[in-house]
Scaffold this active site. Structure first.
Site, PDB file in Angstrom:
ATOM      1  N   SER A 126     -37.784  21.431  12.305  1.00 26.90           N
ATOM      2  CA  SER A 126     -38.279  22.810  12.284  1.00 26.90           C
ATOM      3  C   SER A 126     -39.784  22.836  12.092  1.00 26.90           C
ATOM      4  CB  SER A 126     -37.600  23.521  11.114  1.00 26.90           C
ATOM      5  OG  SER A 126     -38.239  24.730  10.818  1.00 26.90           O
ATOM      6  N   TYR A 151     -34.956  24.287   1.698  1.00 29.96           N
ATOM      7  CA  TYR A 151     -34.478  24.116   3.083  1.00 29.96           C
ATOM      8  C   TYR A 151     -35.516  23.365   3.910  1.00 29.96           C
ATOM      9  CZ  TYR A 151     -33.962  25.018   8.014  1.00 29.96           C
ATOM     10  OH  TYR A 151     -33.905  24.835   9.374  1.00 29.96           O
ATOM     11  N   LYS A 155     -35.695  19.303   5.857  1.00 28.79           N
ATOM     12  CA  LYS A 155     -36.070  18.894   7.218  1.00 28.79           C
ATOM     13  C   LYS A 155     -37.137  17.794   7.159  1.00 28.79           C
ATOM     14  CE  LYS A 155     -33.243  21.455   9.333  1.00 28.79           C
ATOM     15  NZ  LYS A 155     -32.096  20.861  10.007  1.00 28.79           N
ATOM     16  N   TYR A 180     -38.250  22.911  16.096  1.00 31.25           N
ATOM     17  CA  TYR A 180     -38.093  24.220  16.725  1.00 31.25           C
ATOM     18  C   TYR A 180     -39.045  25.212  16.081  1.00 31.25           C
ATOM     19  CZ  TYR A 180     -33.277  22.301  17.145  1.00 31.25           C
ATOM     20  OH  TYR A 180     -32.170  21.515  17.330  1.00 31.25           O
TER      21      TYR A 180
HETATM   22  P1  NAD Z   1     -26.047  27.697  12.616  1.00 29.62           P
HETATM   23  O1  NAD Z   1     -25.756  27.913  11.183  1.00 29.62           O
HETATM   24  O2  NAD Z   1     -25.709  28.770  13.578  1.00 29.62           O
HETATM   25  O3  NAD Z   1     -25.368  26.346  13.127  1.00 29.62           O
HETATM   26  C1  NAD Z   1     -25.131  25.257  12.287  1.00 29.62           C
HETATM   27  C2  NAD Z   1     -23.684  24.848  12.469  1.00 29.62           C
HETATM   28  O4  NAD Z   1     -23.434  23.709  11.666  1.00 29.62           O
HETATM   29  C3  NAD Z   1     -22.702  25.938  12.034  1.00 29.62           C
HETATM   30  O5  NAD Z   1     -21.734  26.119  13.048  1.00 29.62           O
HETATM   31  C4  NAD Z   1     -22.061  25.358  10.769  1.00 29.62           C
HETATM   32  O6  NAD Z   1     -20.721  25.789  10.619  1.00 29.62           O
HETATM   33  C5  NAD Z   1     -22.191  23.873  11.007  1.00 29.62           C
HETATM   34  N1  NAD Z   1     -22.249  23.036   9.805  1.00 29.62           N
HETATM   35  C6  NAD Z   1     -23.056  23.158   8.721  1.00 29.62           C
HETATM   36  N2  NAD Z   1     -22.851  22.156   7.868  1.00 29.62           N
HETATM   37  C7  NAD Z   1     -21.886  21.357   8.425  1.00 29.62           C
HETATM   38  C8  NAD Z   1     -21.247  20.151   8.035  1.00 29.62           C
HETATM   39  N3  NAD Z   1     -21.522  19.554   6.876  1.00 29.62           N
HETATM   40  N4  NAD Z   1     -20.313  19.622   8.864  1.00 29.62           N
HETATM   41  C9  NAD Z   1     -20.013  20.211  10.046  1.00 29.62           C
HETATM   42  N5  NAD Z   1     -20.584  21.359  10.462  1.00 29.62           N
HETATM   43  C10 NAD Z   1     -21.517  21.914   9.662  1.00 29.62           C
HETATM   44  O7  NAD Z   1     -27.605  27.329  12.716  1.00 29.62           O
HETATM   45  P2  NAD Z   1     -28.539  27.194  13.982  1.00 29.62           P
HETATM   46  O8  NAD Z   1     -29.501  28.314  13.959  1.00 29.62           O
HETATM   47  O9  NAD Z   1     -27.743  26.929  15.189  1.00 29.62           O
HETATM   48  O10 NAD Z   1     -29.349  25.897  13.563  1.00 29.62           O
HETATM   49  C11 NAD Z   1     -28.987  24.609  14.019  1.00 29.62           C
HETATM   50  C12 NAD Z   1     -29.919  23.591  13.431  1.00 29.62           C
HETATM   51  O11 NAD Z   1     -31.253  23.916  13.796  1.00 29.62           O
HETATM   52  C13 NAD Z   1     -29.921  23.507  11.913  1.00 29.62           C
HETATM   53  O12 NAD Z   1     -30.094  22.159  11.543  1.00 29.62           O
HETATM   54  C14 NAD Z   1     -31.113  24.326  11.517  1.00 29.62           C
HETATM   55  O13 NAD Z   1     -31.629  23.935  10.280  1.00 29.62           O
HETATM   56  C15 NAD Z   1     -32.078  23.990  12.634  1.00 29.62           C
HETATM   57  N6  NAD Z   1     -33.108  25.005  12.869  1.00 29.62           N
HETATM   58  C16 NAD Z   1     -32.745  26.302  13.082  1.00 29.62           C
HETATM   59  C17 NAD Z   1     -33.729  27.272  13.287  1.00 29.62           C
HETATM   60  C18 NAD Z   1     -33.371  28.712  13.464  1.00 29.62           C
HETATM   61  O14 NAD Z   1     -34.235  29.569  13.282  1.00 29.62           O
HETATM   62  N7  NAD Z   1     -32.139  29.051  13.842  1.00 29.62           N
HETATM   63  C19 NAD Z   1     -35.072  26.884  13.318  1.00 29.62           C
HETATM   64  C20 NAD Z   1     -35.409  25.544  13.110  1.00 29.62           C
HETATM   65  C21 NAD Z   1     -34.399  24.601  12.897  1.00 29.62           C
HETATM   66  C1  WQD Z   2     -40.210  36.171  11.597  1.00 30.41           C
HETATM   67  C2  WQD Z   2     -41.300  37.174  11.300  1.00 30.41           C
HETATM   68  C3  WQD Z   2     -41.368  37.909   9.004  1.00 30.41           C
HETATM   69  C4  WQD Z   2     -37.545  40.001   9.048  1.00 30.41           C
HETATM   70  C5  WQD Z   2     -37.467  31.272   9.395  1.00 30.41           C
HETATM   71  C6  WQD Z   2     -37.397  30.055   8.503  1.00 30.41           C
HETATM   72  C7  WQD Z   2     -37.900  28.845   9.230  1.00 30.41           C
HETATM   73  C8  WQD Z   2     -37.208  28.671  10.578  1.00 30.41           C
HETATM   74  C9  WQD Z   2     -37.192  29.937  11.372  1.00 30.41           C
HETATM   75  C10 WQD Z   2     -35.359  27.159  10.382  1.00 30.41           C
HETATM   76  C11 WQD Z   2     -42.007  36.906   9.975  1.00 30.41           C
HETATM   77  C12 WQD Z   2     -41.050  39.054   9.935  1.00 30.41           C
HETATM   78  C13 WQD Z   2     -38.648  39.263   9.434  1.00 30.41           C
HETATM   79  C14 WQD Z   2     -37.706  41.369   8.710  1.00 30.41           C
HETATM   80  C15 WQD Z   2     -40.056  41.175   9.198  1.00 30.41           C
HETATM   81  N1  WQD Z   2     -35.836  28.322  10.429  1.00 30.41           N
HETATM   82  N2  WQD Z   2     -39.876  39.859   9.501  1.00 30.41           N
HETATM   83  N3  WQD Z   2     -38.966  41.908   8.804  1.00 30.41           N
HETATM   84  O1  WQD Z   2     -39.851  33.405   8.636  1.00 30.41           O
HETATM   85  O2  WQD Z   2     -40.641  32.559  10.861  1.00 30.41           O
HETATM   86  O3  WQD Z   2     -38.802  31.463   9.776  1.00 30.41           O
HETATM   87  O4  WQD Z   2     -36.700  31.016  10.565  1.00 30.41           O
HETATM   88  O5  WQD Z   2     -35.919  26.102  10.324  1.00 30.41           O
HETATM   89  O6  WQD Z   2     -37.677  27.758   8.407  1.00 30.41           O
HETATM   90  O7  WQD Z   2     -38.193  30.304   7.363  1.00 30.41           O
HETATM   91  O8  WQD Z   2     -38.445  33.746  10.725  1.00 30.41           O
HETATM   92  O9  WQD Z   2     -37.168  35.604  11.658  1.00 30.41           O
HETATM   93  O10 WQD Z   2     -37.361  35.391   9.136  1.00 30.41           O
HETATM   94  O11 WQD Z   2     -39.353  36.061  10.453  1.00 30.41           O
HETATM   95  O12 WQD Z   2     -41.150  41.718   9.253  1.00 30.41           O
HETATM   96  O13 WQD Z   2     -36.764  42.068   8.324  1.00 30.41           O
HETATM   97  O14 WQD Z   2     -40.700  38.473  11.164  1.00 30.41           O
HETATM   98  O15 WQD Z   2     -42.256  38.322   7.998  1.00 30.41           O
HETATM   99  O16 WQD Z   2     -43.340  37.227  10.162  1.00 30.41           O
HETATM  100  P1  WQD Z   2     -39.525  32.823   9.936  1.00 30.41           P
HETATM  101  P2  WQD Z   2     -37.986  35.222  10.471  1.00 30.41           P
END
Ligand code: NAD
Ligand code: WQD
Length: 344
Positions: A126, A151, A155, A180
């Site tokens: 991330s 969290y 990562k 991402y």
């Molecule tokens: P998500 O929660 O939708 O998907 C994660 C999946 O993993 C879920 O289906 C959950 O049930 C499963 N899971 C969790 N722990 C598990 C375990 N121990 N065994 C088996 N399954 C398990 O999340 P997402 O948004 O699809 O994110 C996927 C990955 O990308 C994560 O590692 C997350 O940290 C990373 N990521 C997400 C974002 C974001 O904004 N969505 C941004 C950066 C990184």
């Molecule tokens: C986006 C923007 C908020 C909600 C998070 C995690 C990060 C990564 C991605 C996994 C920000 C603003 C939001 C609301 C708002 N995940 N906002 N009102 O904060 O960039 O990142 O998700 O790795 O680790 O921290 O994403 O969607 O929460 O916010 O104004 O009700 O929207 O302040 O500027 P963020 P977000």
């Protein structure tokens, strides 16, 4: 047909990646414990592909269960590891739960991969590893900092584990960590998408739920940042574009083109403010969003967006969708959810 194990494959990004893998000629096999997903994502995958994808309802931090899966599947060519908890606020309140699942599942996975001679791994990282960056856009050389949450630290630790393993000289593991930026939107079919549990923390699900009348009002967290309109800047990447990055990453690994550890930013390369994101949604959906300006949210990064030169040049990564298209797909998914779910 190369078999790819996809942990967390029933989740938001995982489900889109499973679809892209299958359509690119791979055989995805899902391992998910459904701690943050629902059966309906599998139904969506089946509807899109016209066939079921094999799914083990298993915790991938359970070493015995994971060994059984590797035993049963035999010829796994590579693994894409999405499984993790991702709620930033919850991780502050329950850090051990996050370290245990996010770091623990990676350690178990690596051990079992080694036992079975599987050496190709794509890992979900991330942009949170950059903390508050001093220079924009961030490149992969931008220094990694202590993240703003447990969290985020999980990562960072996971990336360090992969790097240490690569540097150990004792491992043939080749991994690609994709950092991402902010994934948004849904599959164009509107059959899979993000399923936030309870009140969404992330911007786009909050926008779509407000536009749909499920939430009364969206609060913009601060408009006094040093940005053109005062609201925070992010790099919003369409989840299908992000999913495709995983396909090219696993391809690179399987073609033995990768170093033992490689890191890539995956975003659009473009920063947008919160207000720009809301206006893009309004243009794309034709629906006005009821919002107000509130105070800053603790821990928010004022501005971050990616330099995606490395992913473009090395992986051949391209974004196909605009912000408006991503917002339209998020809205179509919200409508689909409402038409298919009671009491939403
Ligand atoms: P998500 O929660 O939708 O998907 C994660 C999946 O993993 C879920 O289906 C959950 O049930 C499963 N899971 C969790 N722990 C598990 C375990 N121990 N065994 C088996 N399954 C398990 O999340 P997402 O948004 O699809 O994110 C996927 C990955 O990308 C994560 O590692 C997350 O940290 C990373 N990521 C997400 C974002 C974001 O904004 N969505 C941004 C950066 C990184
Ligand atoms: C986006 C923007 C908020 C909600 C998070 C995690 C990060 C990564 C991605 C996994 C920000 C603003 C939001 C609301 C708002 N995940 N906002 N009102 O904060 O960039 O990142 O998700 O790795 O680790 O921290 O994403 O969607 O929460 O916010 O104004 O009700 O929207 O302040 O500027 P963020 P977000």
């Amino acid at each position: 047909m190369n078999k790819i194990l996809v942990t967390g494959g029933a989740g938001y990004i995982g489900s889109h990646t499973v679809v892209e893998l299958q359509q690119a000629g791979y055989e995805p096999v899902i391992v998910d414990n459904f701690s943050n997903s629902e059966e309906r994502s599998l139904e969506g995958i089946t509807a899109i592909l016209g066939k079921e994808v094999k799914c083990y309802r298993t915790d991938c931090a359970d070493i015995v269960a994971l060994r059984e899966i590797f035993e049963q599947e035999q010829n796994i060519a590579g693994v894409i590891h999405f499984a993790a908890y991702k709620a930033v606020g919850e991780s502050v309140a329950e850090p051990l739960k996050y370290y245990q699942n996010n770091v623990g599942s990676l350690l178990v996975l690596l051990q079992v991969m080694q036992e079975f001679g599987v050496q190709k791994l794509v890992f979900s990282s991330s942009c949170t590893v950059y903390g508050i960056p001093e220079q924009l856009p961030v490149t992969e050389q931008t220094p990694v900092q202590k993240a703003n949450s447990p969290y985020g630290n999980t990562k960072k630790v996971c990336e360090e584990i992969l790097t240490d393993l690569a540097n150990s000289g004792n491992s043939n593991m080749q991994s690609i960590a994709l950092r991402y930026f902010n994934p948004i939107g849904a599959h164009p079919s509107a059959l899979i998408g993000e399923l936030p549990l309870g009140v969404p923390n992330n911007l786009v699900p909050f926008i779509t739920q407000t536009a749909a009348g499920i939430r009364e009002q969206l609060t913009i967290f601060g408009d006094d940042y040093d940005t053109p309109d005062g609201t925070c800047i992010r790099d919003y990447v369409h989840v299908v574009d992000l999913a495709k990055a995983h396909v090219v990453a696993i391809e690179r690994l399987l073609q033995n083109k990768a170093e033992s550890i490689e890191l890539f930013n995956v975003g659009t390369g473009q920063g947008n403010t919160v207000l720009e994101a809301i206006h893009a949604f309004e243009r794309a959906s034709g629906v006005k969003v009821n919002y107000k300006i509130g105070p800053r949210r603790a821990g928010d990064i004022p501005k971050i967006y990616a330099d995606v030169t490395k992913a473009t040049e090395v992986l051949g990564f391209r974004t196909n969708s605009t912000l408006d298209e991503a917002m339209k797909s998020a809205w179509d998914w919200q409508m689909h959810l409402q038409n298919t779910t009671a009491n939403v």
